[in-house]
Design a protein around this motif. Structure first.
Motif, PDB file in Angstrom:
ATOM      1  N   SER A 118      -3.604   4.520   0.763  1.00  0.00           N
ATOM      2  CA  SER A 118      -4.373   3.788  -0.238  1.00  0.00           C
ATOM      3  C   SER A 118      -4.940   2.535   0.416  1.00  0.00           C
ATOM      4  O   SER A 118      -4.612   2.210   1.557  1.00  0.00           O
ATOM      5  CB  SER A 118      -3.453   3.377  -1.398  1.00  0.00           C
ATOM      6  N   TYR A 144       0.527   3.067  -8.949  1.00  0.00           N
ATOM      7  CA  TYR A 144      -0.452   3.805  -8.148  1.00  0.00           C
ATOM      8  C   TYR A 144      -0.155   5.289  -8.313  1.00  0.00           C
ATOM      9  O   TYR A 144       1.017   5.688  -8.377  1.00  0.00           O
ATOM     10  CB  TYR A 144      -0.354   3.419  -6.665  1.00  0.00           C
ATOM     11  N   ARG A 152      -1.738  -5.043  -8.892  1.00  0.00           N
ATOM     12  CA  ARG A 152      -1.309  -3.887  -9.686  1.00  0.00           C
ATOM     13  C   ARG A 152       0.146  -3.583  -9.399  1.00  0.00           C
ATOM     14  O   ARG A 152       0.677  -3.962  -8.363  1.00  0.00           O
ATOM     15  CB  ARG A 152      -2.191  -2.680  -9.403  1.00  0.00           C
ATOM     16  N   GLN A 190       0.840  -1.187   0.000  1.00  0.00           N
ATOM     17  CA  GLN A 190       0.000   0.000   0.000  1.00  0.00           C
ATOM     18  C   GLN A 190       0.880   1.243   0.000  1.00  0.00           C
ATOM     19  O   GLN A 190       2.097   1.153   0.142  1.00  0.00           O
ATOM     20  CB  GLN A 190      -0.977   0.018   1.171  1.00  0.00           C
TER      21      GLN A 190
END
Length: 162
Positions: free
Chosen positions: A106, A117, A114, A89
């Motif tokens: 996040s 970001y 993913r 994160q």
């Protein structure tokens, strides 16, 4: 929520400090790319541990990156597969025009969900003061609320400058 992030950041430091002793076979830290306002930097981990937290690199305070980020500008982050293969994160801190410091984060991304970001400040005149990628390990630690939390395997930090 913001007090929770402060506690999370404090716990992150403890979790990293508590992951095994540095070993001659300490894991090699992958680099993360931060991009803002036409410039990018690659940052090594401030500390990096293997997935079970038994081998950690020594803390590296020189790994904190500086990046010019004007107020209101986003920071794009690209992580390699060595980071995205585990939960991770982004933790962010920013200063509002009135001087108030605010923390945010996040959601936690699941393994291989993913590799990028984009951190966005909440207002056009808010200034990022810290952007940190946190990769979680498979180690569980007791949480302050009596539950459990995952220890960090690695943390990569940028302190944006306007």
């Amino acid at each position: 929520m913001h007090r929770g992030l402060t506690a999370l950041l404090a716990a992150a430091g403890l979790a990293l400090a508590g992951c095994g002793t540095p070993a001659s076979g300490s894991p090699e830290s992958p680099e993360i790319t931060f991009y803002a306002h036409g410039e990018s930097i690659r940052v090594e981990a401030a500390q990096f541990c293997n997935a079970i937290g038994t081998e950690c690199s020594p803390p590296n305070p020189d790994a904190i990156g500086d990046l010019r980020v004007p107020p209101g500008s986003p920071v794009q982050i690209s992580v390699p597969s060595e980071v995205s293969s585990a939960p991770w994160q982004v933790a962010m801190m920013y200063r509002l025009p009135n001087g108030q410091e605010v923390a945010d984060r996040s959601s936690v991304f699941t393994p291989d969900e993913r590799r990028t970001y984009t951190a966005r400040p909440p207002a056009d005149d808010a200034q990022f003061t810290r952007v940190e990628v946190q990769q979680y390990s498979g180690v569980l630690l007791p949480a302050e609320d009596g539950g459990i939390q995952f220890a960090l395997a690695g943390t990569w930090v940028v302190t944006p400058q306007s």
